[in-house]
Design a protein around this motif. Structure first.
Motif: not given
Length: 452
Positions: A17, A20-21, A24, A53, A410, A413
């Motif tokens: 996660e 992913f953060f 993006n 994050g 989670y 995101n």
């Protein structure tokens, strides 16, 4: 049968996660790196370094119950400024009043007619006759405590274990595992050891309350009517009656801090349950997000304070602020109280919060999780323990920082912002059923990722 959490899996999922953060949020990361050159930690307020994050999301604009970040990601905002924007972002009536007042003056250190309307409305809602203004609930609490100490000539205050009343110095005190008072861990550079100024007991413990007050050295009890910053901890039946009876018995003032519990209704928990505090403090949403706070008190407090007040030194006695009661915050407060934080607002927001709570409960039941979700008005919070905590000590012992971080990240995101550091969600009148249902879906997906 209840399923157990795999900690190795949780660590791996959290790492995914975080990657992913980062992927993006390139513009937020760029601004964060730039900010580190002038802002400590790259953020304007120290606590922001704890956001889920590796760096904070930078906001581009917000309206209603949504906001957009600089990378173009849209979010449902269930944090709502941790109650500061409980009205929704930029409520029209408040924005209109702000625009009009800016053209007429922002601050003058003089009263405005609107301030009388606000005082009368606060009287109506909270049933206390006299009101004064501050910019934060922290200051409102500080000023009320000063008044209580001045009148009673007592040195101590009493608070509850793991309470939260902003950055009031005396409140940073907790009980250790043996029940001994101690300065709260990581209390930063305390002005004075809080054990010298403060007594601390567990919420809902009537026997401990009487013991603490019986020495007759406590000027005031400072209390949220429902504890909120460490789970939502409701009072046991009869607890508030005992709190009021014992404070009166031992000559101690009762200060009710409604800054978070204003979520319970237009007059907060105090009006809803007909509490009778000597002082009431509140800040955050009163002016639709513009800094503003108030503290009110009884006729008896007013008379006792007036007897002791030296008017010639009223400006240097530790109560007040140059910008408190400024025209902009007063105009925003009037508009917000008159047009935004209305009965209709609460009716709609609380109904949606019941749907939110029901959605979370359905997932907890489906996966047979040893978790709970508690609600107060348009505020809900889920907690990773099987039974509702009765006090701050029980709630604090159940904190799971790693799981908290995963649940937040989670959701973030996937376009949902929860209140940081605990899994609290606020509903505004601008929130929709679609927003609530989306949270239920994402919450279920989060649980699936952990346990399947």
């Amino acid at each position: 049968m209840t399923i157990n959490l795999d900690r190795v899996k949780l660590e791996s999922l959290l790492d995914q996660e975080e990657q992913f953060f980062h992927k993006n949020h390139p513009k937020s990361y760029e601004l964060y790196q730039r900010g580190r050159k002038s802002l400590y930690g790259g953020v304007p307020m120290l606590w922001m370094i704890r956001w889920a994050g590796a760096f904070p999301v930078f906001v581009k604009e917000a309206k209603g119950a949504h906001f957009t970040d600089v990378d173009g990601n849209d979010y449902i905002d269930f944090c709502l400024g941790d109650t500061g924007a409980m009205t929704g972002h930029g409520p029209e009536a408040t924005v209109k009043a702000i625009k009009e007042q800016i053209q007429k003056g922002i601050t003058l250190m003089l009263p405005y007619e609107d301030v009388i309307w606000v005082g009368e409305e606060l009287q109506r809602r909270f049933k206390l006759p006299y009101w004064q203004f501050a910019l934060t609930a922290t200051d409102a609490n500080r000023f009320a405590l000063r008044m209580a100490r001045m009148i009673t000539e007592r040195p101590k205050i009493l608070v509850f274990n793991h309470c939260y009343h902003g950055s009031v110095d005396e409140t940073f005190i907790v009980l250790d595992e043996e029940g001994t008072p101690m300065s709260r861990p990581n209390n930063m550079g305390p002005q004075v050891d809080p054990r010298l100024t403060t007594k601390v007991i567990e919420f809902n413990d009537i026997a401990a309350l009487e013991t603490a007050l019986s020495a007759r050295d406590v000027a005031a009890v400072l209390a949220e009517p429902v504890m909120t910053n460490v789970s939502i901890i409701h009072p046991d039946p009869g607890y508030h009656e005992a709190l009021r009876e014992l404070t009166r018995k031992y000559g101690t003032y009762l200060i009710i801090d409604e800054t978070h519990t204003i979520c319970a209704g237009p007059g907060g928990y105090t009006a809803l349950h007909r509490l009778q505090p000597d002082f009431l403090t509140i800040g955050k949403p009163l002016a639709g997000g513009v800094p503003a706070a108030v503290y009110g008190f009884t006729e008896e407090v007013s008379q006792q304070f007036s007897v002791r007040l030296d008017v010639d030194d009223a400006d240097v006695g530790g109560i007040g602020g140059t910008l408190a009661g400024n025209a902009l915050s007063i105009a925003a407060m009037k508009a917000t109280l008159e047009n935004v934080l209305t009965d209709e607002f609460y009716s709609k927001a609380i109904a949606l919060q019941e749907c939110f709570t029901g959605g979370v409960e359905s997932v907890i039941r489906e996966f047979e999780l040893p978790w709970i979700v508690k609600q107060l008005g348009n505020r809900s919070e889920y907690w990773f323990q099987p039974k509702p905590p009765k006090n701050g000590g029980e709630a604090y012992a159940a904190i799971d920082h790693e799981l908290d971080r995963y649940m937040h990240l989670y959701a973030l995101n996937r376009g949902i912002l929860l209140t940081p550091f605990h899994n609290m969600a606020l509903i505004s009148a601008e929130t929709t059923r679609t927003d609530v249902d989306y949270h239920t879906r994402v919450f279920r997906e989060t649980v699936q990722s952990l346990f399947l």
